[in-house]
Write an enzyme that holds these catalytic residues in place. Structure first.
Site, short mmCIF file in Angstrom:
data_model
loop_
_atom_site.label_atom_id
_atom_site.label_comp_id
_atom_site.label_asym_id
_atom_site.label_seq_id
_atom_site.Cartn_x
_atom_site.Cartn_y
_atom_site.Cartn_z
N ASP A 130 -22.06 -2.23 -15.41
CA ASP A 130 -20.98 -0.98 -14.07
C ASP A 130 -20.09 -0.46 -15.49
O ASP A 130 -18.98 -1.28 -15.32
CB ASP A 130 -21.00 -1.73 -13.70
CG ASP A 130 -19.79 -0.72 -12.19
OD1 ASP A 130 -19.78 0.08 -12.21
OD2 ASP A 130 -19.09 -1.51 -11.10
N CYS A 183 -19.43 5.70 -12.79
CA CYS A 183 -19.03 6.39 -12.22
C CYS A 183 -18.52 7.88 -12.54
O CYS A 183 -17.37 8.45 -12.85
CB CYS A 183 -17.06 5.38 -12.29
SG CYS A 183 -16.64 5.08 -13.64
N GLU A 224 -20.29 8.55 -8.00
CA GLU A 224 -20.35 6.69 -8.35
C GLU A 224 -21.90 7.72 -8.34
O GLU A 224 -22.76 8.21 -7.24
CB GLU A 224 -20.08 6.12 -7.57
CG GLU A 224 -20.29 5.00 -7.82
CD GLU A 224 -19.12 4.21 -8.54
OE1 GLU A 224 -19.30 3.22 -9.37
OE2 GLU A 224 -17.71 5.09 -9.29
#
Length: 368
Positions: free
Chosen positions: A301, A326, A360
């Site tokens: 992430d 993101c 996202e």
């Protein structure tokens, strides 16, 4: 693709772009047609806010960045969680009372973090260096807010080189995922997912679509947002993160949730790769025997800048890659590399930030 990237870059955070437009842009950028979409509520979704303070004589107002004007005075914001919306006008009235005239002098900005249990963390940031006496008024403010609203408040004062804390500088949050409740520590100033409802959907989606078993490497683990629920699906997890605050929060979450199969170390993404490739030794890995792990899956992430070539080449060695992004633009660049050895099995878009350009994404890839 260049036109899509240019449009994404030109759309500022204040532009109210529709979810459909964002999905079309991202799916074209990633060249995909089969995906899931998770919508957010249009209001009452954001768990944190940063507000400027405008002084007019002995009165103050809240401000936010505008599109044409540099700052715009506001009274409230419908995007915020209801407990923050209820707090803002009450807080402003208290600060504008004669009793808090000195307390609000040189107040520059305000940061608010809230959880779902009506606890809020207020950080008041000042131009002037704070003295210990500030704590006396801060405790009065804490008492007044609780008496009026019935919420629990943690209050922090910051100025250059100074941090004063009334009680704690963090909140404890609980998330409901797949019928289980997980507890987290959200520290002042540290990264947390801002949209609680969508965050829970992201975690649930990952758990429902990944292949279980074996050991998991997690890079950029933060406070353990995904790590804690994932611990039930793997034998062992090695979680790495460069932020010391986030690693301490993950330690708290492991103890609070009574989870013992997570091993964590304060390493950047590049350092993690060096450690696992055995090109460099780290004292921060003391007590962790990397040879005991049998990694079949990796979870990443990364920040908006994405992974980059070196990290993507490293990820190619894993059978399963779970990638939360993101930034569709850097995700597209990374996938061009990862798709040389892996195929996309599942992909979803999560509207963490309604009314903005940001989107996202979640991607699960398996080795070909």
């Amino acid at each position: 693709m260049a036109l899509v990237c240019e449009f994404l870059d030109r759309c500022g955070g204040c532009v109210d772009i529709t979810l459909e437009s964002k999905i079309n842009l991202a799916s074209n950028l990633l060249d995909i047609r089969d995906f899931q979409v998770f919508k957010s509520m249009e209001s009452n979704f954001r768990a944190r806010a940063e507000l400027g303070i405008y002084h007019n004589g002995d009165k103050i107002s809240y401000t936010m960045h505008g599109v044409k004007e540099r700052f715009v005075k506001i009274k409230n914001c419908q995007n915020l969680l209801p407990n923050i919306q209820k707090t803002l006008p009450v807080l402003l009235n208290i600060l504008n009372s004669l009793e808090f005239n000195t307390f609000k002098m040189r107040l520059f900005s305000l940061e608010i973090l809230a959880n779902q249990n009506n606890a809020l963390l207020l950080t008041l940031i000042y131009h002037r260096k704070l003295e210990e006496s500030w704590l006396l008024d801060a405790r009065k403010l804490q008492t007044s807010l609780k008496e009026i609203l019935g919420f629990h408040f943690e209050i922090i004062g910051r100025s250059r080189g100074v941090k004063l804390v009334v009680e704690d500088d963090y909140l404890v949050e609980s998330l409901e995922v797949s019928g289980k409740k997980f507890y987290y520590r959200y520290d002042e100033g540290a990264f947390t997912q801002p949209n609680v409802a969508i965050n829970q959907k992201m975690i649930t989606w990952v758990l429902e679509h990944l292949k279980h078993g074996g050991d998991l490497l997690e890079m950029y683990c933060g406070c353990g947002n995904f790590t804690i629920p994932l611990s039930f699906n793997f034998d062992k997890i090695l979680a790495t993160e460069i932020s010391k605050i986030s690693i301490n929060a993950l330690r708290f979450a492991c103890e609070k949730n009574q989870i013992k199969n997570i091993h964590f170390a304060r390493l950047s993404g590049a350092e993690c790769i060096e450690a696992l490739n055995k090109t460099r030794k780290f004292n921060r890995l003391k007590g962790i025997d990397l040879n005991t792990f049998n990694f079949g899956s990796v979870f990443v992430d990364p920040p908006r800048s994405g992974l980059g070539v070196e990290a993507c080449e490293f990820l190619k060695h894993f059978k399963q890659i779970i990638y939360i992004s993101c930034n569709p633009q850097t995700l597209a660049q990374d996938l061009e590399i990862l798709k040389q050895t892996h195929c996309i099995k599942h992909i979803a878009f999560f509207d963490q930030f309604p009314h903005t350009k940001h989107l996202e994404s979640g991607v699960i890839l398996e080795k070909i």
